[in-house]
Enzyme design. Structure first.
Site, PDB file in Angstrom:
ATOM      1  N   VAL A  54       0.811  -1.221   0.000  1.00 16.63           N
ATOM      2  CA  VAL A  54       0.000   0.000   0.000  1.00 16.63           C
ATOM      3  C   VAL A  54       0.845   1.272   0.000  1.00 16.63           C
ATOM      4  O   VAL A  54       0.331   2.338  -0.346  1.00 16.63           O
ATOM      5  CB  VAL A  54      -0.960  -0.005   1.214  1.00 16.63           C
ATOM      6  CG1 VAL A  54      -0.193   0.244   2.519  1.00 16.63           C
ATOM      7  CG2 VAL A  54      -2.082   1.005   1.042  1.00 16.63           C
ATOM      8  N   TYR A  55       2.110   1.216   0.351  1.00 15.68           N
ATOM      9  CA  TYR A  55       2.935   2.419   0.407  1.00 15.68           C
ATOM     10  C   TYR A  55       3.035   3.046  -0.983  1.00 15.68           C
ATOM     11  O   TYR A  55       3.588   2.449  -1.911  1.00 15.68           O
ATOM     12  CB  TYR A  55       4.334   2.125   0.937  1.00 15.68           C
ATOM     13  CG  TYR A  55       4.402   1.632   2.365  1.00 15.68           C
ATOM     14  CD1 TYR A  55       3.328   1.783   3.244  1.00 15.68           C
ATOM     15  CD2 TYR A  55       5.540   1.008   2.843  1.00 15.68           C
ATOM     16  CE1 TYR A  55       3.405   1.326   4.554  1.00 15.68           C
ATOM     17  CE2 TYR A  55       5.635   0.552   4.154  1.00 15.68           C
ATOM     18  CZ  TYR A  55       4.550   0.709   4.993  1.00 15.68           C
ATOM     19  OH  TYR A  55       4.637   0.246   6.286  1.00 15.68           O
ATOM     20  N   SER A  56       2.478   4.240  -1.105  1.00 19.03           N
ATOM     21  CA  SER A  56       2.441   4.958  -2.388  1.00 19.03           C
ATOM     22  C   SER A  56       1.845   4.076  -3.485  1.00 19.03           C
ATOM     23  O   SER A  56       2.282   4.098  -4.639  1.00 19.03           O
ATOM     24  CB  SER A  56       3.832   5.446  -2.790  1.00 19.03           C
ATOM     25  OG  SER A  56       4.339   6.363  -1.847  1.00 19.03           O
TER      26      SER A  56
END
Length: 249
Positions: A54-56
């Site tokens: 989900v990071y960026s």
């Protein structure tokens, strides 16, 4: 550098883990700069890199993958996570077998690797039977897609439930827990750390600087010994012993 055993996985990791949450649109959009940070951290002896799908929106994994292409992959302990919503598909989220199997393949592609050393369930999912989650993770481990798996930000009672189910239903088990822990956030000392100790789980604290709330520590962590910036999210790995939980550096 002194390396620590990551719980009972048999994997040895550096005392500092490079958290990659701020690589990409959420933080540093310059891929080349982010790659330089990763390479410098590895040069300083850090062998543990942690990111998440989900990071960026996957960009962090892509950056880490680019950085790994210039490194000896066999010397890097690579961790990532699954759980959060990815895109507009209502099933592209959570801890279901359907999504874990599918998203692991996506993460492998973004990371440019054929295996993940530590695959973590980012958060609990009350809508999914944990046996389904453990079954999917066990199959990924047996297929060689992942080397070990763990949980993140699970309350102690859900850690115990998962361990109980793994034992009684013949599943592989969570080998690590990644909880929030800092001088300002110490709730896990009451229950999560003793639970992790009881099951021999490795503990990988996230936000050890309390999101910048520990100003002196934050200032010191902005650079490595040689002055290379390694980002604002250096997660400190620790082994919880009978007497204390210590963040080693």
């Amino acid at each position: 550098m002194e390396y620590h055993s990551l719980g009972r996985t048999g994997i040895r990791v550096s005392p500092l883990c490079l958290g990659a949450m701020m690589f990409g649109a959420w933080g540093n959009p310059d891929h080349d700069d982010s790659i330089r940070i990763i390479h410098r951290a590895v040069d300083e002896g850090i062998n543990f890199i942690d990111t998440a799908d989900v990071y960026s929106a996957g960009e962090s994994e892509e950056i880490v993958g680019k950085a790994l292409s210039g490194l000896d992959r066999s010397r890097i302990v690579l961790a990532t996570k699954v759980h959060a919503q990815m895109g507009d598909d209502p099933n592209a989220r959570g801890n279901s077998r359907r999504w874990i199997i599918e998203e692991c393949e996506h993460s492998l592609r973004r990371l440019g690797t054929d295996y993940i050393d530590l695959y973590q369930i980012h958060r609990p999912d009350e809508a999914v039977d944990v046996d389904q989650t453990l079954g999917a993770l066990s199959d990924l481990l047996h297929a060689g897609k992942i080397r070990a798996f763990g949980s993140s930000t699970f309350p102690s009672e859900q850690i115990v439930e998962a361990q109980w189910i793994a034992e009684r239903r013949g599943r592989e088990r969570f080998m690590t827990e990644q909880p929030p822990y800092s001088l300002l956030v110490r709730g896990i000392e009451r229950d999560v750390l003793p639970t992790a100790q009881a099951y021999g789980m490795g503990v990988i604290p996230w936000s050890p600087l309390a999101g910048g709330g520990c100003p002196v520590a934050s200032a010191r962590a902005r650079t490595t010994r040689a002055g290379a910036r390694v980002g604002s999210r250096l997660a400190t790995t620790c082994r919880y012993r009978a007497t204390n939980a210590s963040s080693s550096s």
